[in-house]
Design a protein around this motif. Structure first.
Motif, mmCIF file in Angstrom:
data_model
loop_
_atom_site.group_PDB
_atom_site.id
_atom_site.type_symbol
_atom_site.label_atom_id
_atom_site.label_comp_id
_atom_site.label_asym_id
_atom_site.label_seq_id
_atom_site.Cartn_x
_atom_site.Cartn_y
_atom_site.Cartn_z
ATOM 1 N N GLU A 281 22.604 -42.975 -3.311
ATOM 2 C CA GLU A 281 22.128 -41.682 -2.816
ATOM 3 C C GLU A 281 22.159 -40.616 -3.890
ATOM 4 O O GLU A 281 21.265 -39.776 -3.956
ATOM 5 N N ALA A 282 23.160 -40.619 -4.756
ATOM 6 C CA ALA A 282 23.234 -39.614 -5.820
ATOM 7 C C ALA A 282 22.018 -39.703 -6.733
ATOM 8 O O ALA A 282 21.434 -38.697 -7.133
ATOM 9 N N VAL A 283 21.613 -40.930 -7.052
ATOM 10 C CA VAL A 283 20.510 -41.140 -7.975
ATOM 11 C C VAL A 283 19.153 -41.069 -7.275
ATOM 12 O O VAL A 283 18.153 -40.728 -7.889
ATOM 13 N N GLY A 284 19.100 -41.352 -5.980
ATOM 14 C CA GLY A 284 17.810 -41.448 -5.292
ATOM 15 C C GLY A 284 17.581 -40.502 -4.140
ATOM 16 O O GLY A 284 16.529 -40.530 -3.527
ATOM 17 N N ASN A 285 18.544 -39.645 -3.806
ATOM 18 C CA ASN A 285 18.368 -38.711 -2.695
ATOM 19 C C ASN A 285 18.290 -37.283 -3.206
ATOM 20 O O ASN A 285 18.889 -36.944 -4.223
ATOM 21 N N ALA A 286 17.577 -36.453 -2.465
ATOM 22 C CA ALA A 286 17.408 -35.054 -2.840
ATOM 23 C C ALA A 286 17.248 -34.210 -1.577
ATOM 24 O O ALA A 286 16.960 -34.727 -0.495
ATOM 25 N N LYS A 287 17.429 -32.912 -1.744
ATOM 26 C CA LYS A 287 17.203 -31.981 -0.642
ATOM 27 C C LYS A 287 15.700 -31.723 -0.536
ATOM 28 O O LYS A 287 15.044 -31.392 -1.517
ATOM 29 N N THR A 288 15.176 -31.920 0.676
ATOM 30 C CA THR A 288 13.779 -31.591 0.944
ATOM 31 C C THR A 288 13.740 -30.499 2.012
ATOM 32 O O THR A 288 14.776 -30.089 2.521
ATOM 33 N N MET A 289 12.554 -30.063 2.354
ATOM 34 C CA MET A 289 12.407 -29.016 3.374
ATOM 35 C C MET A 289 12.969 -29.472 4.723
ATOM 36 O O MET A 289 13.460 -28.670 5.494
ATOM 37 N N LEU B 165 10.207 -47.845 -5.526
ATOM 38 C CA LEU B 165 9.341 -46.689 -5.300
ATOM 39 C C LEU B 165 10.067 -45.350 -5.410
ATOM 40 O O LEU B 165 9.879 -44.458 -4.606
ATOM 41 N N LEU B 166 10.904 -45.195 -6.430
ATOM 42 C CA LEU B 166 11.576 -43.922 -6.643
ATOM 43 C C LEU B 166 10.536 -42.844 -6.918
ATOM 44 O O LEU B 166 9.623 -43.032 -7.720
ATOM 45 N N GLU B 167 10.682 -41.714 -6.252
ATOM 46 C CA GLU B 167 9.765 -40.584 -6.414
ATOM 47 C C GLU B 167 10.053 -39.903 -7.754
ATOM 48 O O GLU B 167 10.872 -38.998 -7.840
#
Length: 190
Positions: free
Chosen positions: A104-112, A143-145
């Motif tokens: 999650e640290a490497v592949g998660n982010a805050k979105t709207m 499929l990392l953004e």
């Protein structure tokens, strides 16, 4: 390609008493349609088909950000661990998902729409032995953004790891990275 059962599940955004051991045991051994639609009914059908036909099975968990995909996958793994009476039943889903904080640290982010949105796909393969007990699991990401690294929309953020590294800038082991505050290092990973 044969498509089996389709279940539409809705994330209630609160804990409900629908996923305990008593519910697992209620669905175990039941035929599809004998009980209410449930993620455990889908898991039971896949488990029975694997055992009956000795063929690999797939469960696809799909949905929008915040829909509860990770939680649904976790419940499915818990179901398999419980009904297979695996010797590794010490919460197999916990072992499989133990890598989640790093992933999650490497592949998660805050979105709207979600403060902890996965910006990648996950493929989890659970391995069973000849007596259909869990013997291991493997998780792959894809499929990392990548565009998020250099550009974020308004009110969205880069990957969590960026902010975690910047927050650790003063730790001795990170001094040579010359990190600063996240506002100063917006293009850190270019």
């Amino acid at each position: 390609l044969v498509v089996g059962i389709i279940l539409v599940a809705i994330n209630p955004y609160k804990q409900l008493p629908l996923y305990g051991d008593a519910i697992i045991h209620a669905y175990s051994g039941q035929n599809m349609g004998d009980m209410d639609p449930h993620i455990f009914a889908v898991a039971e059908e896949a488990y029975k088909q694997m055992a009956r036909n000795n063929k690999n099975q797939s469960i696809i968990v799909s949905g929008e950000s915040g829909a509860g995909k990770t939680v649904s996958a976790r419940y499915t793994m818990r179901y398999f661990a419980t009904v297979s009476k695996s010797s590794s039943n010490a919460h197999v889903e916990d072992k499989v998902l133990a890598s989640n904080p790093i992933t999650e640290a490497v592949g998660n982010a805050k979105t709207m729409r979600n403060d902890n949105s996965s910006r990648f796909g996950k493929y989890t393969e659970i391995s069973f032995d000849q007596s259909y007990q869990i013997i291991g699991a493997n998780m792959r990401t894809y499929l990392l953004e990548k565009s998020r690294v250099v550009f974020q929309s308004e009110n969205e953020r880069n990957y969590h790891i960026f902010y975690q590294l910047c927050a650790s800038a003063m730790r001795p082991e990170f001094k040579n990275l010359k990190l600063g505050r996240s506002q100063e290092n917006n293009l850190l990973f270019i």
